[in-house]
Motif scaffolding. Sequence first.
Motif, PDB file in Angstrom:
ATOM      1  N   GLN A 119      64.475   3.624 -16.832  1.00  0.00           N
ATOM      2  CA  GLN A 119      63.157   3.052 -16.528  1.00  0.00           C
ATOM      3  C   GLN A 119      62.361   3.971 -15.605  1.00  0.00           C
ATOM      4  OE1 GLN A 119      63.391  -0.949 -15.070  1.00  0.00           O
ATOM      5  NE2 GLN A 119      64.305  -1.747 -16.936  1.00  0.00           N
ATOM      6  N   GLN A 120      63.052   4.603 -14.647  1.00  0.00           N
ATOM      7  CA  GLN A 120      62.336   5.519 -13.753  1.00  0.00           C
ATOM      8  C   GLN A 120      61.855   6.749 -14.509  1.00  0.00           C
ATOM      9  OE1 GLN A 120      61.020   4.898 -11.127  1.00  0.00           O
ATOM     10  NE2 GLN A 120      61.089   6.483  -9.577  1.00  0.00           N
ATOM     11  N   ALA A 131      60.899   7.096  -5.115  1.00  0.00           N
ATOM     12  CA  ALA A 131      61.252   7.834  -6.329  1.00  0.00           C
ATOM     13  C   ALA A 131      62.656   7.540  -6.840  1.00  0.00           C
ATOM     14  CB  ALA A 131      61.111   9.337  -6.074  1.00  0.00           C
ATOM     15  N   THR A 132      63.627   7.299  -5.940  1.00  0.00           N
ATOM     16  CA  THR A 132      65.006   7.104  -6.400  1.00  0.00           C
ATOM     17  C   THR A 132      65.628   5.814  -5.878  1.00  0.00           C
ATOM     18  OG1 THR A 132      65.984   8.335  -4.543  1.00  0.00           O
ATOM     19  CG2 THR A 132      65.348   9.605  -6.505  1.00  0.00           C
ATOM     20  N   LEU A 175      74.166  10.107  -9.375  1.00  0.00           N
ATOM     21  CA  LEU A 175      73.965  11.081 -10.449  1.00  0.00           C
ATOM     22  C   LEU A 175      72.556  10.990 -11.026  1.00  0.00           C
ATOM     23  CD1 LEU A 175      77.361  11.002 -12.388  1.00  0.00           C
ATOM     24  CD2 LEU A 175      76.437  12.869 -11.001  1.00  0.00           C
ATOM     25  N   ILE A 176      72.047   9.763 -11.133  1.00  0.00           N
ATOM     26  CA  ILE A 176      70.688   9.577 -11.654  1.00  0.00           C
ATOM     27  C   ILE A 176      69.674  10.089 -10.645  1.00  0.00           C
ATOM     28  CG2 ILE A 176      69.008   7.924 -12.527  1.00  0.00           C
ATOM     29  CD1 ILE A 176      71.426   8.342 -14.327  1.00  0.00           C
ATOM     30  N   ARG A 177      69.945   9.857  -9.346  1.00  0.00           N
ATOM     31  CA  ARG A 177      69.052  10.393  -8.312  1.00  0.00           C
ATOM     32  C   ARG A 177      68.926  11.902  -8.461  1.00  0.00           C
ATOM     33  NH1 ARG A 177      72.078   8.051  -3.769  1.00  0.00           N
ATOM     34  NH2 ARG A 177      71.680   5.828  -3.832  1.00  0.00           N
ATOM     35  N   GLU A 178      70.050  12.559  -8.683  1.00  0.00           N
ATOM     36  CA  GLU A 178      70.032  14.014  -8.816  1.00  0.00           C
ATOM     37  C   GLU A 178      69.190  14.433 -10.018  1.00  0.00           C
ATOM     38  OE1 GLU A 178      70.490  17.481  -7.096  1.00  0.00           O
ATOM     39  OE2 GLU A 178      71.351  15.635  -6.282  1.00  0.00           O
ATOM     40  N   GLU A 179      69.232  13.646 -11.099  1.00  0.00           N
ATOM     41  CA  GLU A 179      68.387  13.934 -12.261  1.00  0.00           C
ATOM     42  C   GLU A 179      66.908  13.838 -11.902  1.00  0.00           C
ATOM     43  OE1 GLU A 179      69.145  12.425 -16.190  1.00  0.00           O
ATOM     44  OE2 GLU A 179      71.168  11.820 -15.608  1.00  0.00           O
ATOM     45  N   ILE A 180      66.564  12.840 -11.096  1.00  0.00           N
ATOM     46  CA  ILE A 180      65.158  12.687 -10.685  1.00  0.00           C
ATOM     47  C   ILE A 180      64.741  13.853  -9.795  1.00  0.00           C
ATOM     48  CG2 ILE A 180      63.499  11.224  -9.479  1.00  0.00           C
ATOM     49  CD1 ILE A 180      64.495  10.111 -12.177  1.00  0.00           C
ATOM     50  N   TRP A 181      65.625  14.281  -8.870  1.00  0.00           N
ATOM     51  CA  TRP A 181      65.278  15.431  -8.026  1.00  0.00           C
ATOM     52  C   TRP A 181      65.102  16.680  -8.871  1.00  0.00           C
ATOM     53  CZ3 TRP A 181      63.435  12.953  -4.503  1.00  0.00           C
ATOM     54  CH2 TRP A 181      64.099  11.998  -3.747  1.00  0.00           C
ATOM     55  N   ASN A 182      65.968  16.854  -9.874  1.00  0.00           N
ATOM     56  CA  ASN A 182      65.809  18.006 -10.768  1.00  0.00           C
ATOM     57  C   ASN A 182      64.491  17.934 -11.524  1.00  0.00           C
ATOM     58  OD1 ASN A 182      68.296  19.002 -10.002  1.00  0.00           O
ATOM     59  ND2 ASN A 182      69.398  18.085 -11.728  1.00  0.00           N
ATOM     60  N   CYS A 183      64.114  16.710 -11.902  1.00  0.00           N
ATOM     61  CA  CYS A 183      62.828  16.503 -12.578  1.00  0.00           C
ATOM     62  C   CYS A 183      61.671  16.928 -11.682  1.00  0.00           C
ATOM     63  CB  CYS A 183      62.697  15.031 -12.973  1.00  0.00           C
ATOM     64  SG  CYS A 183      61.015  14.483 -13.323  1.00  0.00           S
ATOM     65  N   LEU A 184      61.705  16.510 -10.413  1.00  0.00           N
ATOM     66  CA  LEU A 184      60.617  16.869  -9.495  1.00  0.00           C
ATOM     67  C   LEU A 184      60.582  18.371  -9.230  1.00  0.00           C
ATOM     68  CD1 LEU A 184      60.611  13.965  -6.877  1.00  0.00           C
ATOM     69  CD2 LEU A 184      59.323  14.198  -8.991  1.00  0.00           C
ATOM     70  N   LEU A 190      52.741  13.786  -4.523  1.00  0.00           N
ATOM     71  CA  LEU A 190      52.950  13.073  -3.263  1.00  0.00           C
ATOM     72  C   LEU A 190      54.100  12.111  -3.515  1.00  0.00           C
ATOM     73  CD1 LEU A 190      52.076  12.316  -0.342  1.00  0.00           C
ATOM     74  CD2 LEU A 190      50.538  10.619  -1.363  1.00  0.00           C
ATOM     75  N   VAL A 191      55.175  12.226  -2.727  1.00  0.00           N
ATOM     76  CA  VAL A 191      56.374  11.438  -3.011  1.00  0.00           C
ATOM     77  C   VAL A 191      56.860  10.708  -1.773  1.00  0.00           C
ATOM     78  CG1 VAL A 191      57.845  13.477  -2.677  1.00  0.00           C
ATOM     79  CG2 VAL A 191      58.731  11.523  -3.946  1.00  0.00           C
ATOM     80  N   ILE A 192      57.270   9.460  -2.000  1.00  0.00           N
ATOM     81  CA  ILE A 192      57.907   8.639  -0.975  1.00  0.00           C
ATOM     82  C   ILE A 192      59.359   8.441  -1.379  1.00  0.00           C
ATOM     83  CG2 ILE A 192      58.035   6.330   0.047  1.00  0.00           C
ATOM     84  CD1 ILE A 192      55.014   6.101  -0.381  1.00  0.00           C
ATOM     85  N   ASP A 193      60.280   8.681  -0.461  1.00  0.00           N
ATOM     86  CA  ASP A 193      61.685   8.393  -0.705  1.00  0.00           C
ATOM     87  C   ASP A 193      62.414   8.473   0.626  1.00  0.00           C
ATOM     88  OD1 ASP A 193      63.424   8.034  -3.307  1.00  0.00           O
ATOM     89  OD2 ASP A 193      64.650   9.198  -1.911  1.00  0.00           O
ATOM     90  N   LYS A 194      63.642   7.948   0.629  1.00  0.00           N
ATOM     91  CA  LYS A 194      64.434   7.947   1.866  1.00  0.00           C
ATOM     92  C   LYS A 194      65.414   9.111   1.938  1.00  0.00           C
ATOM     93  CE  LYS A 194      64.201   2.902   2.319  1.00  0.00           C
ATOM     94  NZ  LYS A 194      63.413   2.658   1.105  1.00  0.00           N
ATOM     95  N   ASN A 195      65.598   9.827   0.842  1.00  0.00           N
ATOM     96  CA  ASN A 195      66.588  10.894   0.801  1.00  0.00           C
ATOM     97  C   ASN A 195      65.991  12.185   1.356  1.00  0.00           C
ATOM     98  OD1 ASN A 195      68.546  12.837   0.088  1.00  0.00           O
ATOM     99  ND2 ASN A 195      69.204  11.580  -1.645  1.00  0.00           N
ATOM    100  N   VAL A 196      66.029  12.301   2.665  1.00  0.00           N
ATOM    101  CA  VAL A 196      65.378  13.422   3.347  1.00  0.00           C
ATOM    102  C   VAL A 196      66.016  14.746   2.961  1.00  0.00           C
ATOM    103  CG1 VAL A 196      64.783  14.413   5.588  1.00  0.00           C
ATOM    104  CG2 VAL A 196      64.694  11.937   5.256  1.00  0.00           C
TER     105      VAL A 196
END
Length: 232
Positions: free
Chosen positions: A138-139, A159-160, A166-175, A186-192
């Motif tokens: 969905q993301q 964003a995640t 593993l899915i988070r890592e896919e989103i980071w790779n996407c960005l 412009l992105v909001i997320d907690k994974n600094v």
Amino acid sequence: MLRVEGLDAGYGEAQILFGVDVSVGEGEVVTLLGRNGMGKTTTVRAIMGLLPAKAGRIAFGGRDLTGAPPFRVAQAGIGLVPEGRQIFPTLSVEENLIATAADRSGKKRWDLGRIYAFFPRLRERRENRGNQLSGGEQQMLAIGRALMTNPKLIILDEATEGLAPLIREEIWNCLTALKAEGESILVIDKNVDALVRIADRHVVLEKGRVVWRGTSAELRSDSAVKDRFLHF
């Protein structure tokens, strides 16, 4: 490209934002950081015209969007990946992507073929309804839907959130790939830790005020900022 200056906003009598300044340049990735309830989503809602600004100015591409309704903000070229994804649950993946397709940038780099190449899983699930997808799928669909508007700027709110590692890592790779494409984000997320690898600059909010801003190198080396304002 995007300039938010002296933004005050809130809900009813409750003021949430106090003089917030945020900017995103062309091809730049900027984060909006802070603990829950500090005003990040309120800032995004004000930028998108979903919440009226009580004071300040919102400009995009040299055009004043302060007080503009959401459809005007979208037409100006800002694509939103909202918190909670908010895809159309009863439409297929392909229908979700086509529903808001446009060319806001004047370049039309994103179409179905490119989205499917970028997210092969969406091609595999293209006939499935939105409510039949996993959270990660969905993301991906929410990001693809925003890209199908060919925006000049993409905003991702949480964003995640709620996604498996593993899915988070896919989103980071996407960005990371979108940054390489020259997209403004412009992105909001907690994974600094992930964000300092991707972003150019960071803005930290605390109780609706900007309390710190700087580069990834500066944030990486400033443990006091992370401990005081970004300890989740």
